[in-house]
Design an enzyme around this catalytic site. Structure first.
Site, PDB file in Angstrom:
ATOM      1  N   GLU A  63       3.509 -10.661  15.683  1.00 43.18           N
ATOM      2  CA  GLU A  63       4.278  -9.729  15.915  1.00 43.18           C
ATOM      3  C   GLU A  63       3.916  -8.131  16.321  1.00 43.18           C
ATOM      4  O   GLU A  63       4.393  -7.642  17.247  1.00 43.18           O
ATOM      5  CB  GLU A  63       5.518  -9.566  15.161  1.00 43.18           C
ATOM      6  CG  GLU A  63       4.964  -8.861  13.704  1.00 43.18           C
ATOM      7  CD  GLU A  63       6.105  -8.532  12.800  1.00 43.18           C
ATOM      8  OE1 GLU A  63       7.193  -8.911  12.864  1.00 43.18           O
ATOM      9  OE2 GLU A  63       5.808  -8.033  11.663  1.00 43.18           O
ATOM     10  N   LEU A 106      12.456 -15.860   7.534  1.00 44.92           N
ATOM     11  CA  LEU A 106      12.240 -17.170   6.869  1.00 44.92           C
ATOM     12  C   LEU A 106      10.886 -17.149   6.329  1.00 44.92           C
ATOM     13  O   LEU A 106      10.781 -17.967   5.115  1.00 44.92           O
ATOM     14  CB  LEU A 106      12.374 -18.213   7.972  1.00 44.92           C
ATOM     15  CG  LEU A 106      13.651 -18.195   8.544  1.00 44.92           C
ATOM     16  CD1 LEU A 106      13.548 -19.321  10.115  1.00 44.92           C
ATOM     17  CD2 LEU A 106      14.807 -18.817   7.825  1.00 44.92           C
ATOM     18  N   GLN A 107       9.917 -16.704   6.908  1.00 39.27           N
ATOM     19  CA  GLN A 107       8.544 -16.832   6.439  1.00 39.27           C
ATOM     20  C   GLN A 107       8.217 -16.159   4.890  1.00 39.27           C
ATOM     21  O   GLN A 107       7.292 -16.527   4.374  1.00 39.27           O
ATOM     22  CB  GLN A 107       7.498 -16.344   7.336  1.00 39.27           C
ATOM     23  CG  GLN A 107       7.631 -15.119   7.764  1.00 39.27           C
ATOM     24  CD  GLN A 107       7.041 -14.473   8.968  1.00 39.27           C
ATOM     25  OE1 GLN A 107       5.793 -14.931   9.331  1.00 39.27           O
ATOM     26  NE2 GLN A 107       7.767 -14.215  10.094  1.00 39.27           N
ATOM     27  N   ARG A 108       9.228 -15.063   4.691  1.00 38.64           N
ATOM     28  CA  ARG A 108       8.868 -14.506   3.444  1.00 38.64           C
ATOM     29  C   ARG A 108      10.130 -14.755   2.268  1.00 38.64           C
ATOM     30  O   ARG A 108       9.724 -14.331   1.387  1.00 38.64           O
ATOM     31  CB  ARG A 108       8.746 -12.909   3.694  1.00 38.64           C
ATOM     32  CG  ARG A 108      10.186 -12.225   3.778  1.00 38.64           C
ATOM     33  CD  ARG A 108       9.992 -10.674   4.032  1.00 38.64           C
ATOM     34  NE  ARG A 108      11.298 -10.162   3.848  1.00 38.64           N
ATOM     35  CZ  ARG A 108      11.469  -8.866   4.293  1.00 38.64           C
ATOM     36  NH1 ARG A 108      10.481  -7.948   4.937  1.00 38.64           N
ATOM     37  NH2 ARG A 108      12.596  -8.295   4.413  1.00 38.64           N
ATOM     38  N   ASN A 145       0.748  -1.282  -0.031  1.00 39.94           N
ATOM     39  CA  ASN A 145      -0.039  -0.002   0.196  1.00 39.94           C
ATOM     40  C   ASN A 145       0.842   1.327  -0.114  1.00 39.94           C
ATOM     41  O   ASN A 145       0.338   2.250  -0.457  1.00 39.94           O
ATOM     42  CB  ASN A 145      -0.984   0.079   0.938  1.00 39.94           C
ATOM     43  CG  ASN A 145      -0.300  -0.558   2.286  1.00 39.94           C
ATOM     44  OD1 ASN A 145       0.642  -0.717   2.567  1.00 39.94           O
ATOM     45  ND2 ASN A 145      -1.267  -1.124   3.244  1.00 39.94           N
ATOM     46  N   ASP A 147       1.522  -9.741   3.988  1.00 36.35           N
ATOM     47  CA  ASP A 147       0.629  -9.407   4.934  1.00 36.35           C
ATOM     48  C   ASP A 147      -0.946  -9.541   4.207  1.00 36.35           C
ATOM     49  O   ASP A 147      -1.906  -9.513   5.220  1.00 36.35           O
ATOM     50  CB  ASP A 147       0.506  -7.880   5.294  1.00 36.35           C
ATOM     51  CG  ASP A 147       2.091  -7.685   5.998  1.00 36.35           C
ATOM     52  OD1 ASP A 147       2.543  -8.568   6.677  1.00 36.35           O
ATOM     53  OD2 ASP A 147       2.834  -6.451   5.849  1.00 36.35           O
ATOM     54  N   THR A 172       2.394  -8.431  -1.587  1.00 32.75           N
ATOM     55  CA  THR A 172       2.691  -8.208   0.221  1.00 32.75           C
ATOM     56  C   THR A 172       2.187  -9.517   0.770  1.00 32.75           C
ATOM     57  O   THR A 172       1.256 -10.058   0.695  1.00 32.75           O
ATOM     58  CB  THR A 172       1.900  -7.127   0.852  1.00 32.75           C
ATOM     59  OG1 THR A 172       1.978  -7.371   2.193  1.00 32.75           O
ATOM     60  CG2 THR A 172       0.374  -7.119   0.383  1.00 32.75           C
ATOM     61  N   MET A 215       4.877 -12.651  11.395  1.00 33.94           N
ATOM     62  CA  MET A 215       4.902 -11.263  10.882  1.00 33.94           C
ATOM     63  C   MET A 215       3.606 -10.711  10.893  1.00 33.94           C
ATOM     64  O   MET A 215       2.619 -11.551  10.510  1.00 33.94           O
ATOM     65  CB  MET A 215       5.547 -11.214   9.410  1.00 33.94           C
ATOM     66  CG  MET A 215       7.082 -10.939   9.713  1.00 33.94           C
ATOM     67  SD  MET A 215       7.735 -10.717   7.991  1.00 33.94           S
ATOM     68  CE  MET A 215       9.511 -10.424   8.266  1.00 33.94           C
ATOM     69  N   GLY A 216       3.426  -9.401  10.794  1.00 32.84           N
ATOM     70  CA  GLY A 216       2.027  -8.904  10.447  1.00 32.84           C
ATOM     71  C   GLY A 216       1.770  -7.680  11.622  1.00 32.84           C
ATOM     72  O   GLY A 216       1.638  -7.768  12.811  1.00 32.84           O
TER      73      GLY A 216
END
Lengths: 403, 403
Positions: free
Chosen positions: B239, B299-301, B110, B140, B138, B182-183
């Site tokens: 997070e 790691l997650q992204r 965004n 997210d 993203t 994450m987020g």
């Protein structure tokens, strides 16, 4: 044909891996062929399950379920962190006598091998006919006699793939990244961080193993040199790094973070403290703004969907071979993996005392402390263990010259 | 046939994803078919690369390299955390004029959409014929108008697979495990932790999203209830969780850990502080000994080798459609994903202002705050996005009755 028919028990010990259930499946499947077991019990919760007589009938498991479980990370029989002493082992032995158990298969690391050794001594002293087999498992790859251990290949694959992706992430935004990898005494898994490294500029740029004392000045100087050239630096650090006095860095940097596990060791995993402390160090001493750290924690040993096919096959075969050895003359021992070709392995049975309680460290020829980087010898050794890695590629394009 | 031929620039912004290069590849590949670009530049380092006139010729990239790069995580064109203001956007616009650039494709979230919006206004005010397209990206999943965003499916797959393995690891040894996902504002990725959950007893047992204020007593009470029954509890925490006053928990629990990024936000990722603080809370307040936390971090992204095929395909198509829209009458806009069936999507072009700078949160029907668990509606929504998950199975065997 088996020389001796009797009841058997299987248990899993220590930290689980992505392929420890392959070994369990190997034992169960092969037992249907070698018919020396009158029944095949599974102890729920490692050695504690034996003492609590918490058993299941492994012969009752369906093939479909067994194969699905073999491909599932974590210990399907559940595990324990109990490290039995003489008294504990005597209690295990008492249960074995009570149930007339004659075969014991314990899937685990060097602590589990030591438990096998003590129980075996108990049986011998009491002239009780018990055959005890340790079946190897550890992501640390730190068992003596073995070329490598089941569990390592898959964890190494996870760590290598993680750093391969982190390389590209860090390249996108720059800065310093510190990845903390499991390994209290042996640095094999941390060294695996460089397995997918393609060239000098690729991550990781520095790798620090627990076998070499960690020098803060050296750490900072090397980061500074790399960062000043490329604006980035990716570092793999073993959770077990120790300062020159032999004290774990996690404990020496902060008193607050000292926590002890049930074996009396400082807790290293399941906390981001070491990574955060090293980040703070880089930020404050080198004045670099973007410094990030990740602690790979339990992801590296349990991630569902990152298994080395070689590792899975060998874990299965270690279980199978334990049963084969038990149907032959060998009365006890530890199943070991011997490398016999490029790439080929065979399985042998070593005396329990050669594995029990001992730790194999990364050999000197596998690591260059001056470059803080694993050597070609290590890559040649480890690459066959992880299997194929995803391709990560850099864009290659003509640069536009601007007037 | 294109109505208007001119030079085009592509850039990537913000945090990279596992499939952001699919979008780049989509733009490059489709541009060979729609021939409205006299040349196709890539800006190295996002909007900063434009200002620094750091361009490459994307037409010079080989197909083989392009496809390999498409399958590589991280931003191949490199990215930036710069969040351009009016002055910065005017400088971008000046560079566009200098190079006679007539098309701009910005792959990002965004913030990147907002940059597109401002640059577009600049062009309109100056009667400069520029076509500006925001292409979504993203992990997210927080862009308005879109059903979901490229990057989310793969990150969600990683998080779901991680918790699926953690379930089995935690089942093996018991205790409490906290995984920090994450987020900052939107909890879609944290909710994905439950996507591979099979039944009530499977992990995660509790999921905490940033959309709901985090109550420490409620957190501890729910953990205590679950742990007292099964001796274990696995928790997924975003997070970005905030206390009832709206302050991020990571900042409220400890002053030491407050650090601000270049956007003036408290740093949430790249540190294990939140997980460690929550662990300490559980240990001290509930007296549970084995409490571990992992922060999934980068790691997650970026993990190489955990991509959702659906996500990869859609990321590619978003890039392609941006080029298609630019060859038609649409002068500017943001490519959006619209769900049209079970499971099927189409792509539309939305006004930039509808996406720019706005955040989509997890809808109320996707989460049950009383159970601290995503709902069936969320699972129905998210499951098609991640693709197949590895099978994780529990051993099913007859229990041995002991006399």
């Amino acid at each position: 044909m088996a020389e001796f028919i009797g009841k058997a028990v299987v248990a899993q010990g220590g930290g689980p891996t992505a392929v420890i259930n392959q070994t369990l499946a190997g034992i169960v499947l092969r037992s249907k062929q070698c018919r020396q077991f009158s029944s095949l019990y599974g102890a729920i919760g490692g050695v504690r399950g034996i003492i609590e007589e918490n058993f299941i009938d492994l012969a009752s498991v369906s093939f479909g379920n067994l194969i699905a479980v073999a491909n599932t990370p974590g210990a399907a029989l559940k595990s324990t962190r109990d490290k039995p002493d003489g008294e504990y082992c005597r209690r295990i032995f008492d249960i074995f006598k009570k149930h007339d158990i004659r075969y014991f298969f314990y899937i685990g690391g060097n602590d589990s091998a030591d438990t096998c050794r003590i129980i075996n001594e108990n049986a011998n002293e009491n002239n009780y006919d018990l055959r005890v087999y340790h079946v190897p498992k550890t992501i640390d790859n730190d068992l003596l006699v073995n070329d490598h251990t089941p569990g390592y290949g898959s964890a190494a694959k996870y760590v290598a793939q993680a750093f391969s992706g982190i390389d590209k992430d860090n390249e996108s935004l720059g800065g310093v990244y510190i990845g903390v990898v499991m390994g209290r005494h042996a640095g094999f898994l941390t060294a695996a961080s460089a397995l997918a490294k393609k060239k000098e500029e690729s991550a990781p740029h520095l790798v620090f193993l627990p076998e070499y004392s960690f020098n803060t000045e050296d750490f900072l100087e090397k980061i500074s040199n790399i960062y000043s050239v490329s604006g980035r630096c990716v570092i793999a650090v073993s959770e077990g790094i120790t300062d020159p006095s032999g004290c774990p860095v996690i404990a020496s940097l902060s008193d607050k973070n000292k926590e002890y596990d049930s074996h009396g060791n400082v807790q290293l995993s399941g906390t981001g403290a070491l990574g955060d402390m090293l980040s703070d160090l880089v930020k404050s001493k080198l004045g670099i703004k973007r410094v990030r750290s990740d602690t790979f924690g339990y992801l590296q040993r349990s991630f569902a969907g990152c298994v080395s096919p070689t590792d899975a096959k060998e874990a299965r075969e270690c279980g199978e071979m334990a049963v084969v050895f038990s149907s032959n003359v060998e009365r006890d021992g530890s199943v070991t993996i011997v490398r016999t070709g490029e790439y080929e392995v065979e399985y042998e049975l070593a005396p329990l005392a050669e594995i029990a309680g001992k730790t194999k460290l990364v050999p000197k020829e596998f690591y260059d402390p001056h470059r803080s980087m694993p050597t070609e010898s290590f890559f040649r050794y480890a690459r066959p263990l992880t299997g194929e890695m995803p391709i990560c590629e850099t864009l290659k394009a003509r640069i536009i010259k601007v007037k």
